[in-house]
Every structure is written in C-alpha cells, then in structure tokens.
Write a protein that holds these residues in place. Structure first.
Motif, short mmCIF file in Angstrom:
data_model
loop_
_atom_site.label_atom_id
_atom_site.label_comp_id
_atom_site.label_asym_id
_atom_site.label_seq_id
_atom_site.Cartn_x
_atom_site.Cartn_y
_atom_site.Cartn_z
N ARG A 608 0.79 -1.23 -0.03
CA ARG A 608 -0.04 0.10 -0.08
C ARG A 608 0.90 1.35 0.06
NH1 ARG A 608 -5.06 1.33 4.20
NH2 ARG A 608 -5.54 3.18 3.17
N LYS A 609 1.88 1.11 0.81
CA LYS A 609 2.84 2.31 0.78
C LYS A 609 3.48 2.60 -0.60
CE LYS A 609 4.08 2.20 5.82
NZ LYS A 609 5.12 1.94 6.68
N SER A 610 3.78 1.46 -1.15
CA SER A 610 4.58 1.57 -2.44
C SER A 610 3.52 2.02 -3.38
CB SER A 610 5.08 0.26 -2.91
OG SER A 610 6.06 -0.25 -1.92
N MET A 611 2.31 1.53 -3.58
CA MET A 611 1.41 2.02 -4.54
C MET A 611 0.74 3.34 -4.25
SD MET A 611 1.02 -0.51 -6.61
CE MET A 611 -0.55 -0.33 -7.21
N LYS A 612 1.12 4.18 -3.26
CA LYS A 612 0.37 5.16 -2.92
C LYS A 612 0.70 6.25 -4.02
CE LYS A 612 -0.21 8.20 1.45
NZ LYS A 612 0.25 8.38 2.66
N THR A 613 1.90 6.43 -4.40
CA THR A 613 2.20 7.67 -5.51
C THR A 613 1.67 7.08 -6.91
OG1 THR A 613 4.26 6.64 -5.54
CG2 THR A 613 4.01 8.26 -3.97
N LEU A 614 0.97 5.86 -7.06
CA LEU A 614 0.81 5.29 -8.36
C LEU A 614 -0.65 5.67 -8.74
CD1 LEU A 614 2.22 3.55 -10.71
CD2 LEU A 614 0.50 1.64 -9.85
N GLU A 615 -0.68 6.36 -10.06
CA GLU A 615 -1.98 6.95 -10.37
C GLU A 615 -2.51 5.71 -11.59
OE1 GLU A 615 -2.07 10.55 -12.24
OE2 GLU A 615 -1.35 11.74 -10.41
N THR A 616 -3.65 5.04 -10.95
CA THR A 616 -4.31 4.10 -11.83
C THR A 616 -5.83 4.08 -11.57
OG1 THR A 616 -4.29 1.60 -11.96
CG2 THR A 616 -3.71 2.53 -9.87
N PRO A 617 -6.44 3.62 -12.62
CA PRO A 617 -8.10 3.47 -12.31
C PRO A 617 -8.33 2.08 -11.60
CG PRO A 617 -7.31 3.14 -14.62
CD PRO A 617 -6.04 3.51 -13.99
N PHE A 618 -7.40 1.35 -11.22
CA PHE A 618 -7.75 0.09 -10.88
C PHE A 618 -7.22 0.14 -9.40
CE2 PHE A 618 -6.28 -0.94 -15.47
CZ PHE A 618 -7.74 -1.07 -15.64
N ASN A 619 -8.02 -0.92 -8.58
CA ASN A 619 -7.91 -1.01 -7.12
C ASN A 619 -7.31 -2.29 -6.59
OD1 ASN A 619 -10.56 0.61 -7.97
ND2 ASN A 619 -9.86 1.47 -6.19
N VAL A 620 -6.97 -3.35 -7.48
CA VAL A 620 -6.71 -4.53 -7.29
C VAL A 620 -5.27 -4.93 -7.80
CG1 VAL A 620 -7.07 -6.93 -7.22
CG2 VAL A 620 -8.85 -5.28 -6.50
N TYR A 621 -4.26 -5.16 -7.24
CA TYR A 621 -2.92 -5.78 -7.62
C TYR A 621 -2.42 -6.87 -6.93
CZ TYR A 621 -2.81 -1.73 -10.61
OH TYR A 621 -3.22 -0.64 -11.68
#
Length: 742
Positions: A608-621
């Motif tokens: 979650r910390k690593s993905m915080k700055t990522l702009e994406t329309p999706f919510n699951v990885y």
C-alpha cells in the motif's frame, strides 16, 4: 447474413462497383429437445394460472374491440322466461368488463422470464424458444376460441330477452349481428394489441435478459417473434399490410396479388445477369428477404448526383419500373399507398381493397361513392382528392413509388417467410391442456412445463455450489483508536456506516450473512437446484454496490469531519455445497471459499505504501516475490496483495461468471503502470430482477514477479488475477468507446 455477389448489370453497370446483396433464409431450431408421447411433436404444458388469466384477458380485449360490454353486462340481470338461463355472475361480469392490458403484459413477462431462467438453469437455450413458440400458439388458438365463446354468451343473453323486452332485444340482436360480421376486424385489433404487448416486453426486459444469459448468437431466431403478421391467419390482411407494408391484391384476377408481384421481382433480379448459381431460385428468394437490398438496387428512387453507382441504380430502377408498367401494376402500386390515409375515414364501412380499386376503376369508384352517399355522415371529397393524386403521379414521383414498393414488398416477403417458419414450429408443439395427457407425458419424461414462479414446486433445497464474499475494513485498529481519541463510539460508527447499509442489501441479492467479525462481514450466496445459476454475477454486483454505498457514506463522514471507511472485498467460488458443523443449535459453515475470500480481500501495508503514489484507475494488484521454482505448493505465501476499495475475484469465480452471463472482451487504451503490463477488460450485463440490469466490468492481468526490496518488476509470470472494477471511470471509458463506435 451471407454476402452473395452480383457480377454485372448489362452495359449500364460496367462502370459501377459490383453489387453485394445480402441473403437471409429464416430458420428456427429446437435442437436438443425430446419428442412427446406421439413421437412427432414436443409436449408442452403451460402454467394453469397463466392459461386461465390470459384467456380472461383476451376475452376482455375482444369484448372491448367488439363493443359488447353492455350486452354481456346484461347477463347479470336477465329477464325470466321459460327454459331461460344465463352464463356468468354479476361479480364476474363487472370484473371482466374492462380490459387490463397491464395484467396481460405482466403475465406474459413472468412466464417468459421463468422460461428463460429454466433454459439457463438447464443450459439449453432451445427451451426458451420452445416456450416462446408454445405461448404464441396458445394465444393464436385462444383468439378464435374466445371470440366463439363470447358470441355464444351473447346469443344466450339475447334469448333471455325474447318475448319480454322487444325494444332491448332488437338493439341487442343488431349488436350481436354486427359483432359477428366484424369478426375479422375485432380479431385483428385484438391480435395487434397482443403483438404490441409481446414487442414491449421483448424490448423492455426479455432481450436484455436473454443476451445477458446467452449472448446475442440467437438474435436472428428471436426476430421471428417480432413479426406483425403473427396474429393473422395466413399473413394476408389488407389492413395490417397497409399499415406495415403495402396493400396487395387478394383475388386471382388482381394483377398486384402476391404471387404475381413475386414473379415480377424474380424476373427483375434475374435480368441483372446474376452469373452462375447452384440454385438461383433459392438465392433470389434469400435476396428478397433482405429489405436493405432494395436500397442497394434502386436507391430511394430520386438519385440526384451522377456517380457511376447512382447511374447504375437509375438503370436498375428503370428496369424495375418498366416491368411494373408492362404488367399494368404501377397504378395499383400508387393506389395502394394513396388508399392508406383513407382507411381511417372510410373503413370499416368500406372494404380496404374496395377503396384501393376505387382509385383506379371508374365502375368501382361509382359503387364506393354510392356507399358513401348512403352513409350520409361522410364526404367523398377525400376519395376524389386521392383519385386525382393517383392519376397525376408522373416522372420522378413514379420512380420514388416504385423504389418504395420494392423495399416494402421485400419486407413483406421476409415476414411472410418468417411466418411460415414460425407456423411450422407451432405445428411441432403439442399443447397439453388435458390433465390425463399431462400425467402420461410427465410419467414418460417427455413433458416440458413452463410455470409461473409461484406455481413451481419447491425444490429440495439441494445446494449445488456457493459463493463467498468477504468485505474487510482496512486499518480498522487505527480507525478505532482515532474514534476513541475523539470520544466517539466505534461500534455505532461501524454499524451505522457499514454493517446496517450492507444488511439492507442482502435480501435483494439472495445473500445470507455467514458471520460478522469486528472489522469484516462475510456473506454467502447459495445456488440451489433448479435455479438459473447466477450466484457469481449477483455476488459481483452486490460487492460493487457495497463499495458504492460506503463511498457515499464516506462523503457524508468527510463533511462531518470524521474518518472514512476503506474496504477490500474478495469473492470466491466453489463448485460444491458448503459443509456445516453444529455448535448447539447454531450452524457454522466450513468451506475452502472462506479462506480464499480472506486472502483475496487482504491488502499488504508494505504494498500500500509503494502504491500510494501510483495513479491508476484500478484498485486491485498482486505481486509474486519469488520465482516459479521457489513457489512450490504454497504460492500464496509468496504473493503481496493490494486491495484498496477494490473487488478481487478468484480465477474459478471468473470462469464461472463467463458461463453465467455473456462477457464481451473490449480493448481499452489505458496508461500502463509498468513496462510490459498487459490487461484484458470484459464487460457484460447481470440480470438482478425483472427490468433490472447492472453492468459488470472485469479486468484480468498477469501477475508480475518483483524484487521485494526495490519493488521493481523483473518479469511477468503466467499466473493471472482478476478484479471486478469498482472505479466508475472505467465504466465511463467503456461507454464512451461504445458511443464512438470503436
């Protein structure tokens, strides 16, 4: 439709591009269905409630269109006479005096929806086609039967007035005679109302439900049921033809009779130098079933530019017009169109064919004008104006009429062929209305029953498969501490903003609560024997609605200065019934899907910390942290999961979803978060109830292997994961793409 090339049109088409005419041959397949006890037809038993109430509704329509309300109401108060008796009761007559089209629409919608659900549950779309054919056959039979019954009731009522009230008896006798004479008119109006009702429920409910369950591969067969001719006896009704197509002649002496016009159309197409065809007659018949071919052949009849294609259309139109003139048909063609506006003024006092012929023949016009004078209340002015328009039709207008006639004739030709196919299908259905025959067919396992939902026998509650949904609150401990620090009650906070709103959704989707944890709710959707089998798509829509509701409550919480709720939802599917253990009187579910839904709903704080700055329309990885060789038998131990306000669905659930509804793969151009990232987007409609559909969008992508220290992608594995998209922006992109026609 297959594309059949036309090679040349003599010298006139040498410069024009080659024609491509479409061919259509109607067909209706009832494959995979067992023959009935007579080994010739399919035995069908329709819902007793549907049969009884539909008969009543058809009778009401006939009474209304036949203006028999007052006469049949007199059944309730007959005058005494020797040997007299009457049919019906006062209450029944009052209830049946006014037609309620809504009730009929609801009946037809319910029986067709039940048939669709059964077809889905048994995995056989032919069952729904069989139900359609059976219901249509029943309606056609009942039109004639109910007319005869009403006529008999009227005659019995009339007898009760003999020798008692002569004036009333005379009035009723005239009304009964008029009712009998107007049989074709009354049955046509009733049939048209039935057709409009069937068309409405197809457009409003059935088409979307069917495409959602089975896709659009059978759409051509279902178009057979949207035929305006289905309630005509032989497809030859002058008034229906005038409204929907073109009014052709009825008698052998009429030059514009159907068989003669078809012969001329065959000759016209043969004159175009079709080339060598294995069966030219069959090919021409297929071309005549596609009205769009008329535009390809002759255009609108008024071409203005001078391209090679338009010149070729002019030449073909001249050929077609020449054939019509040779057969002395054009004046009948023009009269057919000019007679249509006259029907509202002069019909049914004057027959439609008689009106049309009066626009051409002086002798017939004299007879019609005499009838108009005898009526006294109508003027011959409209007729005389129409006669002038027919005689003055020249030049470009004649060409326009000829082109229109070709198009309308092709539409009629197509629907007449469709009616023949539908009639043959109805002949292959044996409507079982006798209880003894029903039992015989049922005992032999050859009976197809189509019942309303309330008439269906309760199943043995045998659960075949189940779906588990887990909705997990992110960082619930931190959220609880934050609320306590503000002197607030965390229990009421979660109850009002999460648990209570979710509880209100359960009945809508047939979901049950498995158990409630402090920061999560676990739901189950059980799929029982005989049900349509839509548990996964219902679970997906329910999960999406949970996300949307929490999102709405968060907006209110933000305005109040309170922290919002973040979720992660996991959906797991198991192709078997769950097991239970008993804790006293309480059942506790045991299922592998429970554990899997827990993993699917989880979210790693580190990711979650690593993905915080990522702009994406999706919510699951999901990310794999070791190579495939190191995964061994426990891959979940080496997968980092990200699920923030998202819905992750298991691979088994996704495969089941593809069986439940039709999912279309749609390319979507979105920025990639990592080099080499590829994803697929599927979309489909999920039927939630009558007239209620929700769109489902699913994203599938390969799982990357990452370096857990630097969080960089090393390679893309062959393992996939799937997300039910909860971001409205993704759905908006798909809608925009669809509108753009891309």
């Amino acid at each position: 439709m297959p594309r059949i090339p036309i090679f040349r049109l003599g010298q006139a088409a040498e410069e024009a591009p080659p024609l491509n005419l479409s061919g259509y041959t109607p067909a209706l397949s009832l494959e995979g269905l067992q023959l009935g006890v007579d080994n010739l037809r399919h035995d069908v038993h329709l819902s007793p409630k549907f049969v009884e109430q539909t008969r009543s509704q058809i009778a009401r329509l006939i009474v209304r269109h036949g203006n028999m309300d007052g006469l049949l109401a007199a059944e309730a108060t007959p005058q005494p006479r020797q040997g007299g008796h009457f049919i019906g009761s006062s209450a029944e007559t009052k209830n049946n005096s006014k037609p309620t089209v809504y009730d009929l629409k609801q009946l037809l919608s319910e029986v067709h929806s039940a048939a669709l659900n059964r077809a889905k549950a048994e995995g056989n779309p032919s069952l729904d086609l069989l139900a359609r054919v059976a219901v249509l056959k029943f309606l056609r039979i009942e039109l004639g039967s109910q007319f005869a019954l009403i006529l008999e009731r009227a005659r019995m009522t009339l007898k009760s007035y003999e020798g008692v009230r002569q004036q009333k008896a005379l009035e009723y006798r005239e009304r009964v005679a008029a009712f009998q004479v107007a049989k074709k008119v009354i049955l046509r109006k009733t049939g048209q109302e039935l057709f409009r009702t069937l068309r409405e429920i197809e457009k409003e409910t059935l088409a979307r439900t069917r495409r959602s369950l089975f896709g659009s591969s059978s759409d051509e067969q279902y178009k057979l049921f949207l035929n305006p001719l289905i309630f005509t006896s032989d497809g030859n009704d002058a008034y229906v033809n005038a409204e929907q197509y073109v009014m052709l002649g009825n008698f052998d002496r009429d030059p514009d009779r159907f068989t003669n016009v078809r012969r001329i159309a065959y000759e016209f197409l043969q004159s175009l130098n079709l080339g060598s065809e294995a069966d030219p007659e069959r090919a021409i018949n297929a071309w005549l079933n596609v009205p769009e071919n008329a535009q390809e052949l002759t255009g609108s009849g008024t071409p203005e530019d001078s391209t090679s294609e338009v010149r070729a259309q002019k030449a073909r139109l001249a050929t077609w017009l020449g054939l019509l003139d040779r057969e002395k048909l054009m004046e009948y063609v023009v009269a057919s169109y000019e007679a249509v506006p006259l029907l509202a003024e002069y019909s049914p006092r004057i027959n439609a064919q008689q009106l049309k012929n009066a626009l051409i023949s002086r002798e017939e016009r004299a007879r019609v004008e005499k009838l108009i004078v005898e009526q006294g209340k109508i003027s011959p002015e409209s007729l005389q104006t129409a006669v002038q328009r027919v005689s003055s039709c020249r030049g470009v207008e004649r060409g326009r009429m000829a082109a229109r006639f070709l198009r309308d004739f092709m539409r009629y030709h197509r629907d007449l062929c469709n009616l023949e196919v539908l009639t043959a299908a109805m002949d292959s259905v044996n409507l079982i209305l006798n209880e003894k025959m029903r039992q015989l067919s049922a005992v032999n396992g050859t009976l197809y029953e189509f019942l309303l939902p309330e008439e269906q026998k309760p199943s043995e509650e045998k659960v075949l498969r189940h779906v588990i949904i887990k909705a997990d609150v992110r960082d619930s401990s931190r959220l609880t501490r934050s609320l306590l620090e503000k002197g607030m009650n965390p229990a009421s906070y979660f109850s009002l903003n999460f648990y209570d709103p979710v509880n209100k959704l359960l009945a809508k989707y047939g979901a049950t609560k498995v158990f409630l944890e402090g920061d999560a709710i676990i739901l189950a959707l059980l799929e029982r024997e005989g049900e349509p089998g839509l548990a996964v798509c219902r679970a997906a829509v329910l999960a999406r609605e949970i996300i949307e509701i929490v999102r709405g409550y968060n907006q209110l919480l933000e305005r109040a200065g309170l922290p919002g709720i973040e979720l992660g939802i996991g959906i797991s599917y198991q192709d078997s019934a769950p097991m239970y253990l008993m804790d006293g009187e309480q059942r506790i579910m045991i299922s592998d899907a429970l554990n899997e839904s827990d993993r699917l709903s989880s979210c790693s704080k580190r990711v979650r910390k690593s993905m915080k700055t990522l702009e994406t329309p999706f919510n699951v990885y999901a990310f794999q942290t070791v190579s495939d060789n190191d995964v061994a038998d426990s891959p979940d131990d080496f997968i980092l999961k990200y699920n923030l306000n998202g819905i992750r669905i298991s691979e088994a659930a996704f495969e089941r979803l593809k069986q439940e509804i039709s999912l279309a793969l749609t390319p979507l151009d979105l920025p990639k978060s990592w080099e080499g990232e590829e994803f697929h987007v599927w979309s489909g409609l999920a039927p939630i109830g009558n007239d209620i559909f929700r769109k489902i969008v699913v994203r599938g992508t390969r799982m990357p292997q990452i370096d857990p220290r630097s969080f960089t992608v090393q390679r893309w594995t062959d393992r996939h994961y799937y997300e039910v998209c909860s971001n409205p922006a993704v759905e908006s992109m798909l809608e925009a793409k669809a509108k753009a026609g891309k």
